[in-house]
Design an enzyme around this catalytic site. Sequence first.
Site, PDB file in Angstrom:
ATOM      1  N   HIS A   1       0.843  -1.207   0.000  1.00 46.94           N
ATOM      2  CA  HIS A   1       0.000   0.000   0.000  1.00 46.94           C
ATOM      3  C   HIS A   1       0.880   1.260   0.000  1.00 46.94           C
ATOM      4  CE1 HIS A   1      -3.068  -2.628   2.391  1.00 46.94           C
ATOM      5  NE2 HIS A   1      -3.480  -2.559   1.142  1.00 46.94           N
TER       6      HIS A   1
ATOM      7  N   LYS B   1     -17.699  -6.400   7.038  1.00 51.08           N
ATOM      8  CA  LYS B   1     -16.397  -7.038   7.264  1.00 51.08           C
ATOM      9  C   LYS B   1     -16.088  -7.000   8.761  1.00 51.08           C
ATOM     10  CE  LYS B   1     -13.913  -6.302   2.912  1.00 51.08           C
ATOM     11  NZ  LYS B   1     -12.739  -5.679   2.290  1.00 51.08           N
TER      12      LYS B   1
ATOM     13  N   ARG C   1      -1.426  -6.089  -8.373  1.00 45.24           N
ATOM     14  CA  ARG C   1      -0.326  -7.009  -8.082  1.00 45.24           C
ATOM     15  C   ARG C   1      -0.153  -8.007  -9.216  1.00 45.24           C
ATOM     16  NH1 ARG C   1      -2.913  -7.706  -2.219  1.00 45.24           N
ATOM     17  NH2 ARG C   1      -4.669  -7.196  -3.551  1.00 45.24           N
TER      18      ARG C   1
ATOM     19  N   SER D   1      -2.765  -7.830   3.120  1.00 43.34           N
ATOM     20  CA  SER D   1      -3.074  -7.718   4.549  1.00 43.34           C
ATOM     21  C   SER D   1      -3.430  -9.087   5.118  1.00 43.34           C
ATOM     22  CB  SER D   1      -4.244  -6.743   4.757  1.00 43.34           C
ATOM     23  OG  SER D   1      -3.911  -5.469   4.272  1.00 43.34           O
TER      24      SER D   1
HETATM   25  P1  ADP Z   1      -9.603  -4.149   0.257  1.00 39.70           P
HETATM   26  O1  ADP Z   1      -9.451  -4.695   1.644  1.00 39.70           O
HETATM   27  O2  ADP Z   1     -10.675  -3.126   0.101  1.00 39.70           O
HETATM   28  O3  ADP Z   1      -9.515  -5.209  -0.818  1.00 39.70           O
HETATM   29  P2  ADP Z   1      -6.845  -3.548   0.274  1.00 39.70           P
HETATM   30  O4  ADP Z   1      -6.460  -2.889   1.536  1.00 39.70           O
HETATM   31  O5  ADP Z   1      -6.524  -4.987   0.134  1.00 39.70           O
HETATM   32  O6  ADP Z   1      -8.347  -3.261   0.018  1.00 39.70           O
HETATM   33  O7  ADP Z   1      -6.187  -2.827  -0.994  1.00 39.70           O
HETATM   34  C1  ADP Z   1      -6.395  -1.487  -1.353  1.00 39.70           C
HETATM   35  C2  ADP Z   1      -5.728  -1.230  -2.694  1.00 39.70           C
HETATM   36  O8  ADP Z   1      -4.345  -1.533  -2.617  1.00 39.70           O
HETATM   37  C3  ADP Z   1      -6.254  -2.060  -3.855  1.00 39.70           C
HETATM   38  O9  ADP Z   1      -6.187  -1.265  -5.022  1.00 39.70           O
HETATM   39  C4  ADP Z   1      -5.268  -3.203  -3.926  1.00 39.70           C
HETATM   40  O10 ADP Z   1      -5.218  -3.786  -5.210  1.00 39.70           O
HETATM   41  C5  ADP Z   1      -3.984  -2.467  -3.614  1.00 39.70           C
HETATM   42  N1  ADP Z   1      -2.932  -3.325  -3.067  1.00 39.70           N
HETATM   43  C6  ADP Z   1      -2.977  -4.078  -1.956  1.00 39.70           C
HETATM   44  N2  ADP Z   1      -1.810  -4.730  -1.759  1.00 39.70           N
HETATM   45  C7  ADP Z   1      -0.985  -4.376  -2.793  1.00 39.70           C
HETATM   46  C8  ADP Z   1       0.348  -4.743  -3.198  1.00 39.70           C
HETATM   47  N3  ADP Z   1       1.058  -5.602  -2.491  1.00 39.70           N
HETATM   48  N4  ADP Z   1       0.847  -4.183  -4.318  1.00 39.70           N
HETATM   49  C9  ADP Z   1       0.091  -3.332  -5.060  1.00 39.70           C
HETATM   50  N5  ADP Z   1      -1.172  -2.957  -4.747  1.00 39.70           N
HETATM   51  C10 ADP Z   1      -1.707  -3.471  -3.644  1.00 39.70           C
END
Ligand code: ADP
Length: 170
Positions: free
Chosen positions: A23, A47, A96, A134
């Site tokens: 992030h 959630k 990703r 996460s």
């Molecule tokens: P949610 O829980 O709403 O799915 P996330 O917190 O997982 O949201 O992710 C928020 C944003 O960050 C999304 O656009 C996701 O694709 C991006 N993201 C999460 N992890 C990575 C990573 N390791 N590399 C690139 N983008 C990421």
Amino acid sequence: MAKVLSSHHAVYVGSFDPLTLGHVDIIQRGAAIFDRITVGVGINPDKHPLFTPEERLSLATKVLSPLKNVEIRCFEGLTVEFIQQCGARVLLRGVRTLSDIETEFTMTLANRALDPEIDTLFLMASEKYTHVSSTLIKQIAQLAQGNAIGKLDEFVPPEVIEPLLKKYKR
Ligand code: ADP
């Protein structure tokens, strides 16, 4: 009155439960392109996050404080409505893998149907973070028996490690 949306201002939303280095990488890249980035910490009643919205907001605020054009806010409801409230025109998303694209594609079209003025911009994080999510981090923090716990600093900012381990009483 017609709404005025700024194309110099992008919004990046997520659960950030917890914030990862993936992030942070996307936010840093966004902050180098746009004048202003608003990070929206999503509150989703369906959630059951590990961290409360206040904890996620506070951790993100601490980690991102060196980035002066980045602000962090909590939000509830539709992403497009949050972007409208921010007065922004761009939604920033991180990708990703190719499989991320598939879900992102549908979400982008849905958001466009809700507000055609808002465009989504996809950024790729460094390949170091391709496998970082996460969910993975929570599994490591909860289940690791050996030296995997010591590897958490490769996935999350240092500020996140102690609060994360505390959640699992480790
Ligand atoms: P949610 O829980 O709403 O799915 P996330 O917190 O997982 O949201 O992710 C928020 C944003 O960050 C999304 O656009 C996701 O694709 C991006 N993201 C999460 N992890 C990575 C990573 N390791 N590399 C690139 N983008 C990421």
